[in-house]
Design a protein around this motif. Structure first.
Motif, PDB file in Angstrom:
ATOM      1  N   GLN A 162       2.270   1.719  -3.494  1.00  0.00           N
ATOM      2  CA  GLN A 162       1.191   2.155  -4.378  1.00  0.00           C
ATOM      3  C   GLN A 162       0.874   3.625  -4.145  1.00  0.00           C
ATOM      4  O   GLN A 162       0.736   4.412  -5.087  1.00  0.00           O
ATOM      5  CB  GLN A 162      -0.047   1.288  -4.123  1.00  0.00           C
ATOM      6  CG  GLN A 162      -1.198   1.565  -5.089  1.00  0.00           C
ATOM      7  CD  GLN A 162      -2.401   0.688  -4.791  1.00  0.00           C
ATOM      8  OE1 GLN A 162      -2.375  -0.146  -3.888  1.00  0.00           O
ATOM      9  NE2 GLN A 162      -3.467   0.871  -5.539  1.00  0.00           N
ATOM     10  N   ARG A 163       0.785   4.009  -2.867  1.00  0.00           N
ATOM     11  CA  ARG A 163       0.503   5.406  -2.533  1.00  0.00           C
ATOM     12  C   ARG A 163       1.638   6.316  -2.991  1.00  0.00           C
ATOM     13  O   ARG A 163       1.400   7.420  -3.485  1.00  0.00           O
ATOM     14  CB  ARG A 163       0.296   5.551  -1.028  1.00  0.00           C
ATOM     15  CG  ARG A 163      -0.165   6.953  -0.614  1.00  0.00           C
ATOM     16  CD  ARG A 163      -0.166   7.141   0.866  1.00  0.00           C
ATOM     17  NE  ARG A 163       1.183   7.175   1.398  1.00  0.00           N
ATOM     18  CZ  ARG A 163       1.511   7.693   2.581  1.00  0.00           C
ATOM     19  NH1 ARG A 163       0.580   8.204   3.353  1.00  0.00           N
ATOM     20  NH2 ARG A 163       2.738   7.668   3.025  1.00  0.00           N
ATOM     21  N   HIS A 164       2.873   5.840  -2.832  1.00  0.00           N
ATOM     22  CA  HIS A 164       4.034   6.645  -3.241  1.00  0.00           C
ATOM     23  C   HIS A 164       3.992   6.943  -4.744  1.00  0.00           C
ATOM     24  O   HIS A 164       4.225   8.070  -5.182  1.00  0.00           O
ATOM     25  CB  HIS A 164       5.322   5.893  -2.893  1.00  0.00           C
ATOM     26  CG  HIS A 164       6.572   6.626  -3.279  1.00  0.00           C
ATOM     27  ND1 HIS A 164       6.970   7.804  -2.656  1.00  0.00           N
ATOM     28  CD2 HIS A 164       7.500   6.378  -4.246  1.00  0.00           C
ATOM     29  CE1 HIS A 164       8.093   8.221  -3.213  1.00  0.00           C
ATOM     30  NE2 HIS A 164       8.429   7.382  -4.175  1.00  0.00           N
ATOM     31  N   LEU A 175      -5.535   5.908  -0.163  1.00  0.00           N
ATOM     32  CA  LEU A 175      -4.469   4.958   0.170  1.00  0.00           C
ATOM     33  C   LEU A 175      -3.843   5.299   1.520  1.00  0.00           C
ATOM     34  O   LEU A 175      -3.453   4.402   2.276  1.00  0.00           O
ATOM     35  CB  LEU A 175      -3.399   4.957  -0.923  1.00  0.00           C
ATOM     36  CG  LEU A 175      -3.833   4.354  -2.268  1.00  0.00           C
ATOM     37  CD1 LEU A 175      -2.796   4.623  -3.339  1.00  0.00           C
ATOM     38  CD2 LEU A 175      -4.044   2.853  -2.129  1.00  0.00           C
ATOM     39  N   THR A 176      -3.748   6.586   1.825  1.00  0.00           N
ATOM     40  CA  THR A 176      -3.205   7.000   3.126  1.00  0.00           C
ATOM     41  C   THR A 176      -4.091   6.478   4.256  1.00  0.00           C
ATOM     42  O   THR A 176      -3.594   5.957   5.266  1.00  0.00           O
ATOM     43  CB  THR A 176      -3.118   8.537   3.204  1.00  0.00           C
ATOM     44  OG1 THR A 176      -2.176   9.004   2.218  1.00  0.00           O
ATOM     45  CG2 THR A 176      -2.645   8.982   4.584  1.00  0.00           C
ATOM     46  N   GLN A 218      -7.075   9.577  -4.789  1.00  0.00           N
ATOM     47  CA  GLN A 218      -6.559   8.212  -4.642  1.00  0.00           C
ATOM     48  C   GLN A 218      -5.483   8.152  -3.565  1.00  0.00           C
ATOM     49  O   GLN A 218      -5.445   7.231  -2.748  1.00  0.00           O
ATOM     50  CB  GLN A 218      -5.974   7.719  -5.971  1.00  0.00           C
ATOM     51  CG  GLN A 218      -7.004   7.503  -7.064  1.00  0.00           C
ATOM     52  CD  GLN A 218      -6.369   6.985  -8.338  1.00  0.00           C
ATOM     53  OE1 GLN A 218      -5.656   5.990  -8.316  1.00  0.00           O
ATOM     54  NE2 GLN A 218      -6.593   7.661  -9.450  1.00  0.00           N
ATOM     55  N   TYR A 219      -4.598   9.159  -3.548  1.00  0.00           N
ATOM     56  CA  TYR A 219      -3.515   9.216  -2.570  1.00  0.00           C
ATOM     57  C   TYR A 219      -4.084   9.288  -1.150  1.00  0.00           C
ATOM     58  O   TYR A 219      -3.637   8.576  -0.252  1.00  0.00           O
ATOM     59  CB  TYR A 219      -2.629  10.437  -2.855  1.00  0.00           C
ATOM     60  CG  TYR A 219      -1.437  10.574  -1.935  1.00  0.00           C
ATOM     61  CD1 TYR A 219      -0.233   9.945  -2.222  1.00  0.00           C
ATOM     62  CD2 TYR A 219      -1.521  11.341  -0.778  1.00  0.00           C
ATOM     63  CE1 TYR A 219       0.852  10.069  -1.386  1.00  0.00           C
ATOM     64  CE2 TYR A 219      -0.426  11.471   0.071  1.00  0.00           C
ATOM     65  CZ  TYR A 219       0.758  10.838  -0.243  1.00  0.00           C
ATOM     66  OH  TYR A 219       1.832  10.963   0.591  1.00  0.00           O
ATOM     67  N   ASP A 220      -5.089  10.138  -0.963  1.00  0.00           N
ATOM     68  CA  ASP A 220      -5.699  10.283   0.353  1.00  0.00           C
ATOM     69  C   ASP A 220      -6.379   8.987   0.790  1.00  0.00           C
ATOM     70  O   ASP A 220      -6.316   8.600   1.967  1.00  0.00           O
ATOM     71  CB  ASP A 220      -6.720  11.429   0.339  1.00  0.00           C
ATOM     72  CG  ASP A 220      -6.060  12.787   0.124  1.00  0.00           C
ATOM     73  OD1 ASP A 220      -4.840  12.896   0.370  1.00  0.00           O
ATOM     74  OD2 ASP A 220      -6.755  13.727  -0.304  1.00  0.00           O
ATOM     75  N   LYS A 251       0.823  -1.204   0.000  1.00  0.00           N
ATOM     76  CA  LYS A 251       0.000   0.000   0.000  1.00  0.00           C
ATOM     77  C   LYS A 251       0.861   1.259   0.000  1.00  0.00           C
ATOM     78  O   LYS A 251       0.550   2.252  -0.664  1.00  0.00           O
ATOM     79  CB  LYS A 251      -0.914  -0.011   1.218  1.00  0.00           C
ATOM     80  CG  LYS A 251      -2.084   0.964   1.133  1.00  0.00           C
ATOM     81  CD  LYS A 251      -3.083   0.551   0.057  1.00  0.00           C
ATOM     82  CE  LYS A 251      -3.776  -0.743   0.366  1.00  0.00           C
ATOM     83  NZ  LYS A 251      -4.798  -1.094  -0.650  1.00  0.00           N
ATOM     84  N   TYR A 252       1.978   1.210   0.730  1.00  0.00           N
ATOM     85  CA  TYR A 252       2.884   2.367   0.774  1.00  0.00           C
ATOM     86  C   TYR A 252       3.475   2.638  -0.606  1.00  0.00           C
ATOM     87  O   TYR A 252       3.515   3.785  -1.070  1.00  0.00           O
ATOM     88  CB  TYR A 252       4.007   2.118   1.778  1.00  0.00           C
ATOM     89  CG  TYR A 252       5.031   3.227   1.809  1.00  0.00           C
ATOM     90  CD1 TYR A 252       4.834   4.372   2.569  1.00  0.00           C
ATOM     91  CD2 TYR A 252       6.205   3.129   1.057  1.00  0.00           C
ATOM     92  CE1 TYR A 252       5.760   5.398   2.586  1.00  0.00           C
ATOM     93  CE2 TYR A 252       7.141   4.162   1.065  1.00  0.00           C
ATOM     94  CZ  TYR A 252       6.912   5.287   1.838  1.00  0.00           C
ATOM     95  OH  TYR A 252       7.834   6.296   1.832  1.00  0.00           O
ATOM     96  N   GLY A 273       1.164   9.324  -5.464  1.00  0.00           N
ATOM     97  CA  GLY A 273       1.545  10.654  -5.001  1.00  0.00           C
ATOM     98  C   GLY A 273       2.462  11.362  -5.974  1.00  0.00           C
ATOM     99  O   GLY A 273       2.309  12.570  -6.228  1.00  0.00           O
TER     100      GLY A 273
END
Length: 417
Positions: free
Chosen positions: A154-156, A285-286, A281-283, A151-152, A159
């Protein structure tokens, strides 16, 4: 009840000539002495006696001795362990007089308790894995950490894309005062054609007026009719106004430039929407990442850990919020001892070499903690102070009051130095 060492006798092992020791049942028993006198040999002998040939020193016989090593350990569960003779044969007798072997000892002896350096020298990840397997959350935590890393990452990635899209949208030019949709040139051309048609009709009327005026001269006889027609024609032509196509012609010429601005504005809007979508999407995933981390914390908070404030963070053991390499030497020993005790609760003792890193106050705290945990630690320390339960000198255990004695009972009192 966990198994402790009640008494041990050692002869002719490594630097040891003759040592007898009765460790305190709970707390800390320190084997003291100067360097190279045989302190570590005491711990190596215990490990060999209880752990088997894998713990046998490479040069077990004391140098210069013609007498074979002799090891005898009496355990709190009534078992007596002996290693004697040329081949150091093992003899194990339980409290009922029945004979056993190494397999019987292995049931309640923890190998890390005999070889603490093996745990201390393990990698951070290996230490953490040992702890996680003890408390039974290793597989679940591994699953959560894999999900967290995925998940990190993917979020990175999202972002980075969101930042790129936002920067791209911010750098695009926006034109004020232009329509929100591209203008159609065909509509302007149609308006131009309508005006030209109207002007052409006007021209025909003017030509008709001219013909009538010429007929007036030529046809005097039909003057009345001509005059009538003239009045009508004059009335018809009087209010006619020609419209200019200049503005439309200019708009047609400028339409491509106008549409470029309009499309630029539309592209900017779409870019901003795309950037917003990626930020959303970033938020999301966070939030998912934070939930995974909360699940990890809950998993460890509810686990039966060997020590309060002990945990595992990102694959490493932490104690009081500190990673292993940031802990003091005494904290590392406390954590290691607690974990080893948890590995096999039936093994009630741990061997610890080189306690020089602890001052007397820290030793006292460590001893008190051991007593509260019903745990026995036999340790070595360079020195001959009152903190030592027994002194090893030239391979012998001696009393401070009688330096010729070959054995003493510990002067160590629980929690007191």
């Amino acid at each position: 009840m966990s198994v402790k060492i009640n008494e041990l006798q050692i002869e002719n092992v490594k630097r040891i000539k003759a040592v007898k020791l009765e460790p305190t049942a709970n707390g800390l028993t320190i084997v003291g002495g100067r360097n190279n006198q045989g302190k570590t040999s005491v711990l190596d002998s215990i490990a060999w006696a209880l752990g088997g040939d894998r713990f046998k020193p490479s040069q077990a016989n004391r140098e210069g001795s013609v007498v074979q090593p002799y090891l005898k350990i009496t355990l709190s569960n009534g078992i007596i362990v002996e290693r004697t003779g040329k081949n150091s044969s093992l003899k194990v007798i339980d409290s009922n007089g029945n004979k056993g072997g190494q397999q019987l000892l292995n049931e309640f002896i923890e190998s890390f308790a005999l070889n603490l350096p093996k745990f201390l020298q393990a990698t951070a990840n290996e230490k953490a894995n040992i702890l996680l397997q003890i408390i039974g959350v290793g597989d679940k935590l591994t699953e959560l950490e894999l999900a967290e890393n995925e998940k990190y990452n993917q979020r990175h990635t999202i972002g980075q894309i969101a930042q790129q899209k936002k920067k791209y949208a911010e750098e695009m030019v926006h034109y004020d005062g232009v329509p929100s949709e591209p203008v159609s040139a065909s509509e302007l051309i149609q308006q131009q054609q309508e005006i030209l048609f109207t002007n052409a009709q006007n021209q025909k009327k003017r030509e008709h007026l001219k013909e009538l005026r010429e007929k007036k001269v030529a046809l005097e006889t039909a003057l009345a009719q001509v005059n009538s027609d003239l009045e009508i024609a004059e009335l018809s032509a009087k209010d006619l106004v020609d419209r200019s196509t200049a503005e439309l012609e200019e708009n047609i010429e400028q339409i491509d430039k106008l549409n470029i601005k309009i499309r630029s504005n539309l592209d900017k809007e779409r870019a901003e929407e795309t950037a917003h979508d990626f930020q959303t999407q970033y938020d999301t995933l966070t939030n998912e990442l934070e939930q995974i981390r909360a699940d990890k914390k809950s998993l460890l908070d509810n686990a039966d850990l060997p020590l309060p404030e002990l945990s595992v963070v990102n694959g490493e053991i932490t104690y009081k919020g500190m990673k292993w390499d940031n802990m003091s030497g005494s904290e590392q020993l406390r954590v290691a001892t607690a974990i080893i005790r948890k590995l096999n609760p039936e093994c009630g003792f741990v061997l610890v070499d080189k306690l020089e890193q602890m001052d007397n106050e820290t030793l006292r705290e460590f001893a008190q903690w051991l007593e509260s945990e019903d745990l026995q630690v036999i340790a070595t320390r360079v020195g001959t102070g009152d903190e030592c339960s027994i002194i090893i000198e030239d391979g012998y255990s001696i009393s401070r009051n009688d330096e010729t004695s070959n054995s003493i009972k510990p002067s160590f009192q629980k929690g007191v130095f």
